[in-house]
Design an enzyme around this catalytic site. Structure first.
Site, PDB file in Angstrom:
ATOM      1  CG  ASN A  13      -1.817   1.155   1.324  1.00  9.57           C
ATOM      2  OD1 ASN A  13      -1.403   2.277   1.063  1.00  9.57           O
ATOM      3  ND2 ASN A  13      -3.063   0.925   1.681  1.00  9.57           N
ATOM      4  CG  ASP A  15      -3.106   4.686   0.444  1.00  7.35           C
ATOM      5  OD1 ASP A  15      -3.126   4.573  -0.795  1.00  7.35           O
ATOM      6  OD2 ASP A  15      -3.967   4.185   1.192  1.00  7.35           O
ATOM      7  CG  HIS A  16       1.442   6.176   4.681  1.00  9.60           C
ATOM      8  ND1 HIS A  16       0.488   7.073   5.125  1.00  9.60           N
ATOM      9  CD2 HIS A  16       1.206   5.021   5.352  1.00  9.60           C
ATOM     10  CE1 HIS A  16      -0.271   6.488   6.029  1.00  9.60           C
ATOM     11  NE2 HIS A  16       0.139   5.244   6.177  1.00  9.60           N
ATOM     12  CG  HIS A  49      -8.206   4.106   0.761  1.00 14.53           C
ATOM     13  ND1 HIS A  49      -8.369   3.961   2.117  1.00 14.53           N
ATOM     14  CD2 HIS A  49      -9.429   4.452   0.274  1.00 14.53           C
ATOM     15  CE1 HIS A  49      -9.636   4.197   2.440  1.00 14.53           C
ATOM     16  NE2 HIS A  49     -10.295   4.506   1.334  1.00 14.53           N
ATOM     17  NE  ARG A  51      -9.429   8.417   3.998  1.00  8.64           N
ATOM     18  CZ  ARG A  51      -9.655   7.563   5.001  1.00  8.64           C
ATOM     19  NH1 ARG A  51      -8.891   6.505   5.163  1.00  8.64           N
ATOM     20  NH2 ARG A  51     -10.631   7.759   5.848  1.00  8.64           N
ATOM     21  NE  ARG A  55      -7.727  11.339   5.233  1.00  9.50           N
ATOM     22  CZ  ARG A  55      -8.162  10.732   6.340  1.00  9.50           C
ATOM     23  NH1 ARG A  55      -7.341   9.982   7.046  1.00  9.50           N
ATOM     24  NH2 ARG A  55      -9.387  10.893   6.753  1.00  9.50           N
ATOM     25  CG  HIS A  56      -3.703   9.101   1.210  1.00  7.96           C
ATOM     26  ND1 HIS A  56      -4.527   8.373   0.382  1.00  7.96           N
ATOM     27  CD2 HIS A  56      -3.921   8.646   2.470  1.00  7.96           C
ATOM     28  CE1 HIS A  56      -5.209   7.498   1.124  1.00  7.96           C
ATOM     29  NE2 HIS A  56      -4.885   7.646   2.394  1.00  7.96           N
ATOM     30  CD  GLU A  76      -7.310  -0.185   0.992  1.00  8.91           C
ATOM     31  OE1 GLU A  76      -7.641   0.781   1.693  1.00  8.91           O
ATOM     32  OE2 GLU A  76      -6.342  -0.900   1.244  1.00  8.91           O
ATOM     33  CB  THR A 106      -5.558   4.337   9.136  1.00  5.11           C
ATOM     34  OG1 THR A 106      -5.474   3.281   8.173  1.00  5.11           O
ATOM     35  CG2 THR A 106      -5.586   3.728  10.528  1.00  5.11           C
ATOM     36  CB  THR A 107      -9.435   1.517   6.937  1.00  7.23           C
ATOM     37  OG1 THR A 107      -8.906   2.135   5.778  1.00  7.23           O
ATOM     38  CG2 THR A 107     -10.810   0.966   6.651  1.00  7.23           C
ATOM     39  CD  GLU A 157      -7.013  -6.201   2.890  1.00 10.32           C
ATOM     40  OE1 GLU A 157      -7.173  -5.922   1.683  1.00 10.32           O
ATOM     41  OE2 GLU A 157      -6.312  -5.514   3.666  1.00 10.32           O
ATOM     42  CG  HIS A 202      -5.448  -1.888   9.210  1.00  5.92           C
ATOM     43  ND1 HIS A 202      -5.033  -1.246  10.344  1.00  5.92           N
ATOM     44  CD2 HIS A 202      -5.971  -0.937   8.413  1.00  5.92           C
ATOM     45  CE1 HIS A 202      -5.331   0.030  10.239  1.00  5.92           C
ATOM     46  NE2 HIS A 202      -5.890   0.258   9.074  1.00  5.92           N
ATOM     47  N   GLY A 203      -1.997  -2.859   9.935  1.00  2.49           N
ATOM     48  CA  GLY A 203      -1.143  -2.852  11.119  1.00  2.49           C
ATOM     49  C   GLY A 203      -0.049  -3.904  11.088  1.00  2.49           C
ATOM     50  N   GLY A 224       1.165  -1.415   4.359  1.00  2.00           N
ATOM     51  CA  GLY A 224       1.534  -0.065   3.970  1.00  2.00           C
ATOM     52  C   GLY A 224       2.408   0.649   4.978  1.00  2.00           C
ATOM     53  CG  HIS A 225       2.029   3.307   9.118  1.00  2.00           C
ATOM     54  ND1 HIS A 225       2.696   2.985  10.276  1.00  2.00           N
ATOM     55  CD2 HIS A 225       2.009   4.654   9.057  1.00  2.00           C
ATOM     56  CE1 HIS A 225       3.048   4.099  10.889  1.00  2.00           C
ATOM     57  NE2 HIS A 225       2.649   5.128  10.175  1.00  2.00           N
TER      58      HIS A 225
HETATM   59  N1  PXP Z   1      -5.814  -3.086   3.975  1.00  2.00           N
HETATM   60  C1  PXP Z   1      -6.757  -2.125   4.016  1.00  2.00           C
HETATM   61  C2  PXP Z   1      -8.116  -2.459   3.554  1.00  2.00           C
HETATM   62  C3  PXP Z   1      -6.448  -0.824   4.468  1.00  2.00           C
HETATM   63  O1  PXP Z   1      -7.388   0.130   4.505  1.00  2.00           O
HETATM   64  C4  PXP Z   1      -5.116  -0.529   4.849  1.00  2.00           C
HETATM   65  C5  PXP Z   1      -4.749   0.851   5.287  1.00  2.00           C
HETATM   66  O2  PXP Z   1      -4.927   1.735   4.272  1.00  2.00           O
HETATM   67  C6  PXP Z   1      -4.173  -1.558   4.770  1.00  2.00           C
HETATM   68  C7  PXP Z   1      -4.547  -2.838   4.354  1.00  2.00           C
HETATM   69  C8  PXP Z   1      -2.738  -1.337   5.129  1.00  2.00           C
HETATM   70  O3  PXP Z   1      -2.662  -1.071   6.490  1.00  2.00           O
HETATM   71  P1  PXP Z   1      -1.273  -0.554   7.096  1.00  2.00           P
HETATM   72  O4  PXP Z   1      -1.002   0.762   6.441  1.00  2.00           O
HETATM   73  O5  PXP Z   1      -1.547  -0.450   8.546  1.00  2.00           O
HETATM   74  O6  PXP Z   1      -0.252  -1.582   6.743  1.00  2.00           O
END
Ligand code: PXP
Length: 248
Positions: A13, A15-16, A49, A51, A55-56, A76, A106-107, A157, A202-203, A224-225
């Site tokens: 991901n 996005d950042h 994503h 949005r 925002r990004h 996304e 974030t989501t 997911e 996520h995370g 992503g993050h």
């Molecule tokens: N999957 C989905 C559906 C998300 O919304 C996100 C965050 O945008 C991620 C995965 C990635 O999460 P993270 O940035 O915490 O790795």
């Protein structure tokens, strides 16, 4: 490699990268360049994503990345009419429907699919008819999994945020419980619908990804993050390689 030792794919991901660009309102760093670099470094797909508040990732990023990617784009988005029109035009390989709140960082939670079956079923069908596969971002919960199957989703997911948070809080008992919840959810999904693709994300970080990657039948992890955070220190290509190694 036997079926049981198969490892999940890595979707990055980015996005950042766009977040950093938007912070200055300039045209760098380029999410497109980042996407291509991640692919070269071994990413199996790219997630962005779009949005509602932009925002990004911006609309132009979506079109540019969709055009040049050689792996698979996972777009996304919230399940709105505006996003549907964009997705039908872009025709990404995947669309992942997520809940969206303007005030969130974030989501935050999974999509409440069970409460929106009537809205989501024709929504998913329109995308499927256009050749896009649809994934639903949901909590590891049997009711939501069954609703996703009933809606005709190609994939789910599973939200790993609660698992990740327990790890950050160093609550090992709760972390083990969340891991078991995810394992059970994967098992339930594959029992109810063997062809359903099960992703997770996520995370996830290099420290906590191993246990999730070990779960049989998870197809892809979207990260992503933590990966972009690693890239600040080691560069994007190396961060992708290190995350893939942590998943092995
Ligand atoms: N999957 C989905 C559906 C998300 O919304 C996100 C965050 O945008 C991620 C995965 C990635 O999460 P993270 O940035 O915490 O790795």
């Amino acid at each position: 490699m036997t079926e049981t030792s198969k490892r999940p794919l890595l979707g990055v991901n980015i996005d950042h990268v766009a977040t950093l660009r938007q912070a200055r309102g300039v045209d760098y760093p380029s999410p497109l360049a980042a996407a291509l670099l991640c692919e070269q470094a071994g990413a199996d797909g790219i997630t962005i994503h779009l949005r509602e508040d932009r925002r990004h990732i911006q609309d132009a990023d979506v079109y540019a990345i969709a055009k040049q990617l050689t792996t698979r784009l996972n777009l996304e988005m919230a399940a709105t009419e505006e996003m549907l029109a964009i997705a039908l035009e872009v025709q990404p390989y995947w669309v992942c429907l997520v809940p969206e709140k303007r005030e969130e960082l974030t989501t935050e939670g999974g999509l409440n699919v069970a409460a929106q079956v009537e809205w989501l079923t024709p929504y998913i069908k329109q995308l499927a008819d256009a050749g896009t596969k649809v994934s639903l971002f949901i909590d590891p919960d049997d009711t939501q999994i069954q609703a996703a199957i009933d809606c005709g989703a190609h994939a789910i997911e599973l939200h790993t945020g609660a698992y990740a948070e327990c790890g950050l809080a160093k609550d090992t008992a709760a972390e083990a419980e969340e891991l078991e919840r995810i394992r059970n959810a994967v098992r339930f999904a594959k029992t109810q619908a063997p062809d359903l693709i099960v992703n997770a994300g996520h995370g996830l970080t290099r420290d906590n990804v191993g246990a999730i990657a070990d779960i049989q039948d998870i197809y892809e992890l979207n990260i992503g993050h933590a990966l972009i955070a690693d890239a600040v220190f080691v560069g994007l290509a190396e961060a992708v390689k290190r995350m893939k190694a942590a998943m092995q």
